[in-house]
Design a protein around this motif. Structure first.
Motif, PDB file in Angstrom:
ATOM      1  N   ILE A 112       0.858  -1.183   0.000  1.00 19.06           N
ATOM      2  CA  ILE A 112       0.000   0.000   0.000  1.00 19.06           C
ATOM      3  C   ILE A 112       0.893   1.232   0.000  1.00 19.06           C
ATOM      4  O   ILE A 112       1.758   1.389   0.868  1.00 19.06           O
ATOM      5  N   ASP A 113       0.702   2.106  -0.980  1.00 16.97           N
ATOM      6  CA  ASP A 113       1.520   3.321  -1.063  1.00 16.97           C
ATOM      7  C   ASP A 113       1.020   4.403  -0.103  1.00 16.97           C
ATOM      8  O   ASP A 113       1.814   5.066   0.559  1.00 16.97           O
ATOM      9  N   ASP A 114      -0.290   4.594  -0.066  1.00 21.92           N
ATOM     10  CA  ASP A 114      -0.873   5.622   0.803  1.00 21.92           C
ATOM     11  C   ASP A 114      -2.226   5.156   1.316  1.00 21.92           C
ATOM     12  O   ASP A 114      -2.951   4.429   0.637  1.00 21.92           O
ATOM     13  N   MET A 115      -2.563   5.619   2.511  1.00 18.16           N
ATOM     14  CA  MET A 115      -3.903   5.445   3.059  1.00 18.16           C
ATOM     15  C   MET A 115      -4.467   6.837   3.289  1.00 18.16           C
ATOM     16  O   MET A 115      -3.792   7.708   3.848  1.00 18.16           O
ATOM     17  N   VAL A 116      -5.689   7.068   2.834  1.00 17.28           N
ATOM     18  CA  VAL A 116      -6.287   8.398   2.906  1.00 17.28           C
ATOM     19  C   VAL A 116      -7.667   8.310   3.544  1.00 17.28           C
ATOM     20  O   VAL A 116      -8.479   7.453   3.170  1.00 17.28           O
ATOM     21  N   LEU A 117      -7.915   9.189   4.512  1.00 18.95           N
ATOM     22  CA  LEU A 117      -9.244   9.325   5.104  1.00 18.95           C
ATOM     23  C   LEU A 117      -9.976  10.428   4.352  1.00 18.95           C
ATOM     24  O   LEU A 117      -9.531  11.578   4.327  1.00 18.95           O
ATOM     25  N   LEU A 118     -11.078  10.080   3.702  1.00 12.81           N
ATOM     26  CA  LEU A 118     -11.867  11.024   2.918  1.00 12.81           C
ATOM     27  C   LEU A 118     -13.091  11.433   3.728  1.00 12.81           C
ATOM     28  O   LEU A 118     -13.934  10.592   4.055  1.00 12.81           O
ATOM     29  N   GLY A 152       0.756  12.856   8.081  1.00 11.21           N
ATOM     30  CA  GLY A 152       1.546  11.672   8.390  1.00 11.21           C
ATOM     31  C   GLY A 152       1.207  10.478   7.522  1.00 11.21           C
ATOM     32  O   GLY A 152       0.872  10.615   6.343  1.00 11.21           O
ATOM     33  N   SER A 153       1.278   9.282   8.115  1.00  8.64           N
ATOM     34  CA  SER A 153       1.106   8.050   7.338  1.00  8.64           C
ATOM     35  C   SER A 153      -0.321   7.869   6.824  1.00  8.64           C
ATOM     36  O   SER A 153      -0.548   7.145   5.854  1.00  8.64           O
ATOM     37  N   VAL A 154      -1.278   8.492   7.487  1.00 12.68           N
ATOM     38  CA  VAL A 154      -2.659   8.500   7.002  1.00 12.68           C
ATOM     39  C   VAL A 154      -2.994   9.937   6.589  1.00 12.68           C
ATOM     40  O   VAL A 154      -2.972  10.847   7.419  1.00 12.68           O
ATOM     41  N   LYS A 155      -3.262  10.141   5.310  1.00 13.21           N
ATOM     42  CA  LYS A 155      -3.566  11.479   4.825  1.00 13.21           C
ATOM     43  C   LYS A 155      -5.028  11.816   5.101  1.00 13.21           C
ATOM     44  O   LYS A 155      -5.876  10.930   5.240  1.00 13.21           O
ATOM     45  N   LEU A 156      -5.317  13.116   5.142  1.00 16.65           N
ATOM     46  CA  LEU A 156      -6.682  13.600   5.328  1.00 16.65           C
ATOM     47  C   LEU A 156      -7.093  14.396   4.106  1.00 16.65           C
ATOM     48  O   LEU A 156      -6.346  15.252   3.635  1.00 16.65           O
ATOM     49  N   ALA A 157      -8.295  14.119   3.583  1.00 14.42           N
ATOM     50  CA  ALA A 157      -8.806  14.858   2.432  1.00 14.42           C
ATOM     51  C   ALA A 157     -10.270  15.211   2.659  1.00 14.42           C
ATOM     52  O   ALA A 157     -11.010  14.461   3.290  1.00 14.42           O
ATOM     53  N   LEU A 158     -10.672  16.363   2.141  1.00 11.61           N
ATOM     54  CA  LEU A 158     -12.048  16.834   2.244  1.00 11.61           C
ATOM     55  C   LEU A 158     -12.702  16.855   0.869  1.00 11.61           C
ATOM     56  O   LEU A 158     -12.115  17.334  -0.097  1.00 11.61           O
TER      57      LEU A 158
END
Length: 207
Positions: A112-118, A152-158
């Motif tokens: 997994i390259d990135d994990m993102v919370l949408l 950080g390791s978990v990105k945040l996006a809106l």
């Protein structure tokens, strides 16, 4: 810099959910689980995304999720931006698995390259200001449509709520608990759309 240390999902059966996330996605420290029967209906206002390197990896993760009991919301397919699909787990969480690549460059992997919370919010610009005022660093911004922060390791996006619901293939309506707590080392707070941030140590009871 504001950091997301973990994501805690409220689920009815922590053992079943834990087995799913370990088997389907190989996740452990980033995703925690907490037993909860908090009422919720429809779209909970968020989704989680796993970014991988190539279409074969997308297919591998989606197949593993379906074998472990998830259901398809959007079958994996090519798009303008790459290749991806969306599944919903038995605990109700929505996961998007995607890559910006349209062709494979090697054998499938489980990396997994990135994990993102949408987060789906009512007013992207207002929520962007809220987070910026709390010290969050914006890394990408497309007006009132999409904002991404360095967390950080978990990105945040809106996203706008309706846009995110459309992106993951569900109706935008929903009520009740988000069944989500975002773990951080900073001060606890709740954002304008009701998403709760809590100190990671206080979530130690989560599985």
């Amino acid at each position: 810099m504001a950091i997301i240390e973990s994501i805690t999902l409220d689920v009815a059966d922590t053992m079943a959910a834990g087995n799913f996330y370990a088997t389907a996605f190989g996740l452990d420290s980033q995703v925690r689980l907490r037993a909860s029967e908090a009422p919720t209906t429809g779209f909970r206002g968020f989704a989680l995304a796993l970014t991988v390197s190539q279409p074969a990896d997308v297919n591998g993760f989606i197949d593993a999720a379906l074998d472990a009991g998830a259901t398809t919301l959007k079958p994996a397919a090519k798009s303008l931006w790459g290749y991806g699909g969306v599944v919903q787990t038995s605990d109700g969480s929505i996961w998007k698995i995607a890559t910006s690549a349209k062709k494979d460059t090697g054998p499938a992997t489980r990396q997994i390259d990135d994990m993102v919370l949408l987060l789906g919010v009512e007013d992207v610009a207002a929520t962007k200001r809220f987070y910026a005022e709390r010290g969050f660093t914006v890394t990408r911004s497309f007006g009132s449509r999409y904002v991404e922060f360095a967390t950080g390791s978990v990105k945040l996006a809106l996203y706008r709520r309706r846009a995110l619901a459309k992106e993951v293939g569900v109706a935008p309506d929903g009520s009740g608990s988000h069944r989500l707590v975002i773990g951080t080392a900073g001060e606890p707070f709740t954002d304008p759309d009701g998403f709760a941030w809590d100190v990671t140590a206080s979530l130690a009871a989560a599985v």
